[in-house]
Design a protein around this motif. Structure first.
Motif, short mmCIF file in Angstrom:
data_model
loop_
_atom_site.label_atom_id
_atom_site.label_comp_id
_atom_site.label_asym_id
_atom_site.label_seq_id
_atom_site.Cartn_x
_atom_site.Cartn_y
_atom_site.Cartn_z
N ASP A 161 37.87 51.34 43.13
CA ASP A 161 36.68 51.92 43.59
C ASP A 161 35.68 51.88 42.49
N GLY A 162 34.27 51.82 42.88
CA GLY A 162 33.15 51.65 41.87
C GLY A 162 33.25 53.03 41.05
N ARG A 169 35.88 52.38 28.16
CA ARG A 169 36.65 50.93 28.44
C ARG A 169 36.24 50.52 29.96
N PRO A 170 35.16 49.44 29.75
CA PRO A 170 34.84 48.63 31.07
C PRO A 170 35.93 48.11 31.54
N VAL A 171 36.16 48.19 32.83
CA VAL A 171 37.13 47.59 33.58
C VAL A 171 36.83 45.98 33.77
N ASP A 172 38.07 45.30 34.01
CA ASP A 172 37.93 43.94 34.00
C ASP A 172 37.76 43.41 35.46
N ALA A 173 37.99 44.19 36.52
CA ALA A 173 37.62 43.81 38.11
C ALA A 173 37.81 45.20 38.79
N VAL A 174 36.95 45.18 39.56
CA VAL A 174 37.01 46.28 40.81
C VAL A 174 37.43 45.63 41.99
N GLY A 175 38.21 46.27 42.75
CA GLY A 175 38.90 45.87 44.02
C GLY A 175 38.76 46.92 44.98
N THR A 176 40.04 46.97 45.59
CA THR A 176 40.16 48.04 46.40
C THR A 176 41.79 48.53 46.51
N ALA A 214 35.05 53.03 49.59
CA ALA A 214 35.19 51.65 48.94
C ALA A 214 35.33 50.66 49.93
N VAL A 215 35.89 50.94 50.82
CA VAL A 215 35.83 49.74 51.73
C VAL A 215 34.78 49.94 53.10
N GLY A 246 35.17 43.31 59.82
CA GLY A 246 34.42 43.11 58.77
C GLY A 246 34.94 43.67 57.47
N VAL A 247 35.51 45.03 57.66
CA VAL A 247 36.07 45.83 56.79
C VAL A 247 37.30 44.98 56.32
N ALA A 248 38.00 44.48 56.94
CA ALA A 248 39.34 43.65 56.49
C ALA A 248 38.85 42.36 55.56
N THR A 249 38.00 41.79 56.00
CA THR A 249 37.30 40.42 55.16
C THR A 249 36.68 41.07 54.14
N ALA A 250 36.03 41.97 53.92
CA ALA A 250 35.19 42.34 52.77
C ALA A 250 36.20 42.79 51.58
N ALA A 251 37.25 43.53 52.14
CA ALA A 251 38.30 44.15 51.01
C ALA A 251 39.13 43.02 50.62
N GLN A 252 39.41 41.96 51.52
CA GLN A 252 40.16 40.86 51.04
C GLN A 252 39.50 40.12 49.97
#
Length: 695
Positions: free
Chosen positions: A461-462, A474-481, A621-622, A659-665
């Motif tokens: 999460d952001g 430490r900056p993260v390398d990726a933000v996902g869910t 986050a989603v 839309g949530v499923a698509t954006a999270a993927q």
């Protein structure tokens, strides 16, 4: 010697920790009532033991049953107590146990606990075939755990880990284990023979003994698997003759095939080697299993099924930490399956994944307090030995445990594991997880060290990404869910169910988070409102077969009882079946967060009933705002029902969920790319250089 009679404790050792054995034998000797401890060493180790301990050694590895037999033969006490080296007994528990050792006491067994203090029901399961094992497991877990009746019930057996009797009784029962059994199932056979002689077997529920789990219970070596198959075949044969041996052979083959289909570990070669002895004798008893025969059988299989350490000539072995693919809570299984899917996609399916939770779980060892104490200062401690078998570790943070707000103990477990990875030179990846908060100076110092150590850091999460950079540097390398969005969807072309309600046993039976009476009212009102509107409700369990009891299965059973009318109950056998059930519904409502996430990840609209602060960050986050907070009170049940009954609202929820499923993927593809880039550019490149250098 006392008026109650002397006691000899018999301990059979094989490659056990010398220091731990010394502590155990010293403790046992203090309760021997004029007797002592007989340590039967099935190896050639130099055991340093206190003065009241006799060591019987030089016989080689004759197995557990024969080792106990040898110990009883060396005893001249009035009573004998067989104790596994992996048992921990408090002074008060031991005092209560030995006080019950009196003439005519029969066979005494304590209540075994695992290292977390939960009832360890596995050693009591009395079974012949796999289906009977599952039934015995269920009854031992539910009935024996709560039993106050001293008579051990028929579905349970004597646990060989800790058992006491008069020496005359032990001798009459063949000292007391049959040495035809090398390592496994001898206690089921002893139970049968004791019951045929009408010797009472007493379960002492007030005597609690911690059982850490020994070689026969946890190892998957060829030797142990051969012993397990041979012992179980012998039990089946003694109970049902050649028909029993034949049925068990078929049972083992079917079980092996099923596990291979499910991609679960199974040592088919060892099982076939064990069954081969019986098949060559026409399913008649082929005689005792000996160390020499085991040597021949294991040699024919070409080594052990487990790797002793990483090698550049094989696929990359990755340990996913703080995840359990067999946990009763299916949300914890999501952590395991989702991170495994992330690794497979990022590596091009070039990795083999194992899982390690704080307790044993899928693993053979624990990473908890006792394991750390055993590991400190030892080159080949249990944690170091476990970690050496892997090329890479992915730390899940147990989703939201990389923080100090839950107390320091769990963070200390994580920190120690990271420290050992640094010492062993094993790369660390932090998978998508919540980072922080850390409210203490020490917590922040530990977190900064771990983040600097990690080759790749991913947040789910952001807010976590911001905290990692702004507070921990430490900056993260990726933000996902959440990694649930890495799992494949099992959505049918059209829903076969209407509304699925996940009922939480945590909330139905307890008041720790919200008032249970209030929660029960909301569940009932939700169902009644929907049914009054002509809708159908199915009840889903998402925490299943918990050893602690009062899980979601118990909860949905209770709801059905309250309603007093038929209602569909969905009890999944595993995560895949749970996701299939969820995908078959039009809507899901639930208080288990990952039940809701399992729905949203498959495009099924979910209405979470939040009971803690962990819901908001992940669902925000989603971009899913449709959360009702149980802590705020109100008519959550009726409000949820209205959201579903209103046609416009229901349609909007369905569209938004897709839309949530698509954006999270899409968000998870960022994590896949970051991990893949590091694997290709750094990790695999370094392994290739190492391989060339080794050549």
């Amino acid at each position: 010697m006392t008026a109650l009679g002397a006691i000899d404790f018999v301990v059979v050792a094989f490659r056990n920790d010398v220091i731990e054995l010394e502590a155990l034998t010293t403790s046992l000797a203090a309760h021997a009532r004029g007797g002592g401890v007989i340590l039967v060493a099935n190896d050639d180790a130099d055991y340093r033991v206190p003065g009241r301990t006799r060591v019987v050694q030089g016989q080689g590895n004759i197995g557990f049953a024969a080792g106990v037999r040898l110990g009883v033969q060396h005893s001249d006490a009035d009573f004998v107590v067989v104790v596994n080296p992996d048992c921990i007994v408090t002074e008060s528990a031991m005092a209560r146990f030995v006080d019950r050792l009196r003439p005519g006491c029969g066979i005494l067994v304590p209540k075994l606990l695992d290292e977390h203090g939960a009832f360890d029901y596995y050693p009591y399961e009395n079974w012949t075939f796999s289906i009977g094992r599952k039934l015995a497991e269920a009854r031992c877990r539910r009935e024996l755990a709560a039993s106050t009746d001293e008579a051990l019930p028929p579905f349970a057996k004597i646990p060989g880990a800790f058992v006491g009797f008069e020496r005359s009784v032990a001798v009459a029962l063949d000292h007391p284990f049959d040495s035809a059994f090398f390592l496994y199932a001898e206690d089921r056979d002893l139970t049968d023979r004791a019951r045929r002689r009408n010797i009472p077997i007493r379960f002492l529920a007030d005597v609690e003994v911690t059982h850490l789990g020994g070689l026969s219970g946890t190892s998957v070596s060829h030797l142990v698997e051969i012993c397990k198959a041979d012992g179980s075949m012998r039990v089946a044969s003694r109970r049902l003759g050649r028909l029993g041996a034949a049925l068990f052979s078929a049972d083992l083959l079917v079980l092996g095939a099923a596990k291979r289909l499910l991609r679960r570990p199974i040592d088919t070669a060892a099982h076939r080697a064990a069954m081969g002895r019986w098949w060559r004798k026409g399913l008649a008893d082929p005689g005792p299993l000996t160390e020499a025969q085991l040597g021949v059988l294991t040699a024919s299989l070409g080594g052990e099924p487990q790797h002793a350490g990483p090698s550049p000539d094989r696929r990359t072995r990755v340990l996913v930490m703080w995840a359990d693919n067999r946990a009763p809570n299916l949300g914890l299984r999501v952590l395991a399956a989702g991170n495994a899917a992330l690794l497979a996609e990022a590596s091009g399916d070039m990795v083999d994944v194992d899982f390690q939770d704080f307790g044993p779980g899928d693993s053979l060892v624990s990473f908890g307090t006792r394991a750390i104490l055993k590991d400190i200062g030892r080159r080949n401690g249990p944690i170091k030995t476990k970690l050496r078998g892997y090329d890479l570790v992915l730390d899940t943070g147990a989703g939201d445990s990389f923080a100090d707000i839950y107390g320091f103990k769990r963070l200390a477990f994580i920190a120690y594991a990271h420290w050992m990875m640094r010492r062993l030179g094993i790369p660390l990846v932090l998978g998508p997880q919540t980072i922080g908060p850390f409210d203490t100076t020490l917590g922040r110092a530990i977190a900064r060290r771990s983040l600097r150590q990690a080759d790749v850091v991913m947040a789910r999460d952001g807010a976590s990404a911001h905290y990692a950079e702004a507070t921990l540097g430490r900056p993260v390398d990726a933000v996902g869910t959440d990694v649930v969005f890495m799992l494949p969807s099992d959505a049918p072309s059209a829903p076969s169910r209407d509304v699925i309600l996940n009922v939480s046993g945590l909330l139905w039976f307890g008041d720790d988070h919200v008032d249970s009476a209030y929660y029960r009212t909301q569940v009932r009102e939700f169902i009644e409102t929907l049914e009054a509107g002509g809708r159908r409700v199915s009840l889903l369990a998402h925490v299943v077969n918990s050893a602690q009891g009062n899980d979601d299965i118990d909860a949905i059973d209770a709801v059905a009882g309250v309603l007093g009318r038929p209602i569909e109950l969905l009890v999944p056998r595993d995560l895949a079946e749970a996701r299939s059930y969820i995908a078959s519904g039009r809507f899901l409502v639930g208080a288990r967060m990952h039940a809701c996430l399992n729905a949203l990840s498959q495009g099924v609209p979910a209405i979470p009933w939040a009971y803690s602060r962990k819901f908001e960050p992940l669902l925000s986050a989603v971009a899913w705002p449709h959360v009702l907070d149980l802590r705020a009170g109100g008519t959550v049940g009726r409000e949820s029902a209205r959201m579903i009954l209103d046609a416009a609202s229901a349609e909007a929820l369905s569209v938004e969920a897709e839309g949530v499923a698509t954006a999270a993927q899409d968000a998870m593809r960022v994590c896949v790319a970051a991990l893949s880039d590091w694997l290709v550019d750094a990790f695999f490149a370094r392994r290739t250089r190492d391989r060339i250098g080794a050549g």
